[in-house]
Design an enzyme around this catalytic site. Sequence first.
Site, PDB file in Angstrom:
ATOM      1  N   ASP A   1      26.010  30.815  70.205  1.00  0.00           N
ATOM      2  CA  ASP A   1      26.879  29.629  70.186  1.00  0.00           C
ATOM      3  C   ASP A   1      26.019  28.363  70.231  1.00  0.00           C
ATOM      4  OD1 ASP A   1      29.363  28.490  70.127  1.00  0.00           O
ATOM      5  OD2 ASP A   1      29.878  28.967  72.213  1.00  0.00           O
TER       6      ASP A   1
ATOM      7  N   GLU B   1      31.580  24.519  66.792  1.00  0.00           N
ATOM      8  CA  GLU B   1      32.953  24.041  66.977  1.00  0.00           C
ATOM      9  C   GLU B   1      33.271  22.881  66.040  1.00  0.00           C
ATOM     10  OE1 GLU B   1      33.646  22.991  71.083  1.00  0.00           O
ATOM     11  OE2 GLU B   1      33.061  24.977  71.813  1.00  0.00           O
TER      12      GLU B   1
ATOM     13  N   LYS C   1      27.625  30.197  65.922  1.00  0.00           N
ATOM     14  CA  LYS C   1      28.996  29.654  65.928  1.00  0.00           C
ATOM     15  C   LYS C   1      28.901  28.170  66.239  1.00  0.00           C
ATOM     16  CE  LYS C   1      32.064  30.277  69.493  1.00  0.00           C
ATOM     17  NZ  LYS C   1      32.342  28.864  69.861  1.00  0.00           N
TER      18      LYS C   1
ATOM     19  N   ASP D   1      28.669  29.409  74.732  1.00  0.00           N
ATOM     20  CA  ASP D   1      28.165  28.351  75.622  1.00  0.00           C
ATOM     21  C   ASP D   1      29.024  28.281  76.887  1.00  0.00           C
ATOM     22  OD1 ASP D   1      30.417  27.182  74.562  1.00  0.00           O
ATOM     23  OD2 ASP D   1      29.451  25.284  74.017  1.00  0.00           O
ATOM     24  N   SER D   2      30.065  29.126  76.951  1.00  0.00           N
ATOM     25  CA  SER D   2      30.815  29.311  78.204  1.00  0.00           C
ATOM     26  C   SER D   2      29.869  29.767  79.308  1.00  0.00           C
ATOM     27  CB  SER D   2      31.943  30.336  78.007  1.00  0.00           C
ATOM     28  OG  SER D   2      31.461  31.502  77.371  1.00  0.00           O
TER      29      SER D   2
ATOM     30  N   GLU E   1      41.167  28.951  69.063  1.00  0.00           N
ATOM     31  CA  GLU E   1      41.396  28.951  70.508  1.00  0.00           C
ATOM     32  C   GLU E   1      42.638  28.128  70.855  1.00  0.00           C
ATOM     33  OE1 GLU E   1      37.900  28.210  72.865  1.00  0.00           O
ATOM     34  OE2 GLU E   1      39.057  27.971  74.709  1.00  0.00           O
TER      35      GLU E   1
HETATM   36  O1  KIV Z   1      31.814  29.836  74.564  1.00  0.00           O
HETATM   37  C1  KIV Z   1      32.642  30.754  74.444  1.00  0.00           C
HETATM   38  O2  KIV Z   1      32.652  31.758  75.177  1.00  0.00           O
HETATM   39  C2  KIV Z   1      33.625  30.630  73.380  1.00  0.00           C
HETATM   40  C3  KIV Z   1      34.786  31.575  73.396  1.00  0.00           C
HETATM   41  C4  KIV Z   1      35.761  31.145  74.420  1.00  0.00           C
HETATM   42  C5  KIV Z   1      35.391  31.736  72.070  1.00  0.00           C
HETATM   43  O3  KIV Z   1      33.519  29.776  72.559  1.00  0.00           O
END
Ligand code: KIV
Length: 277
Positions: free
Chosen positions: A86, A118, A116, A47-48, A185
């Site tokens: 994500d 968090e 994924k 989600d970056s 992280e």
């Molecule tokens: O969103 C993302 O790219 C991430 C990584 C920094 C692990 O969660």
Amino acid sequence: MDRKKVTIAELQQKKENGQKITMMTAYDYPTAGLVDQAGIDTILVGDSLGMVMLGYDSTVPVTMDEMIHHCKAVTRGAKNSFIIGDMPFMSYQINAEQAVENAGRFIKEAACDSVKLEGGSEMAPIVNAVVRAGIPVCAHIGLTPQTATMLSGFKVQGKDAESAKKLIKSAKDLEDAGAFMIVMECIPDFLGKKITKDLKIPTIGIGAGTDCDGQVLVYHDLVGLFERFTPKFVKQYINLSPMIREALIQFKAEVENGTFPGPEHIFAMNKEEAEKI
Ligand code: KIV
């Protein structure tokens, strides 16, 4: 040699054999192809993308539809890397039903291999519900950008014994809930090493030291395409932004001074046909 689709069993085997696991973010078709061709084990459609592709100030505004859109492009571009979608903020926190439904979209609509999410021990029941629905889950602890405000900003986590113990417990709870892998992280390297040793599942570090089972970086940081800031844990392998800027300046100049397009870029018409016009 022909590469085959990477599996969870192979990632687990790598940990057991002491072989490092590689993970890279990708958000589009051409990048996914390059990452795949480089033989990287896993692609994270992070989600970056909210920050590096969409220009948001944080990952918080990213929606499910935006994630699905980018995941579809990535799964079209990468044939062999194991692909992790994500889950964006508020797509899994409300209740297990919503988490399962949204996780399902990553698999059914976008053809991802896993998701994924968090969070620490508090997320274990959600991880368990998604896993029980048949969807592999990669956990993410330490600095969790979706809830950075709760953590008082983008800071190294687990620096004192009490918070370190909490992260150790979170990692164990998430493993027990069925996570197949865990991203860590921004934590001290000592803690990265301890959690990696404690867990049976692979750990992937980003600012978590050298002893994790694998490492991940954000693609735009690695290639110098994100210029707003660079975290300490980033290694920039190439700086593309100045090169791209220079190419664009050159294009502008050549169009303006008439040197582009050149004769080699032009479609000529048969002279006789041209004379008939
Ligand atoms: O969103 C993302 O790219 C991430 C990584 C920094 C692990 O969660």
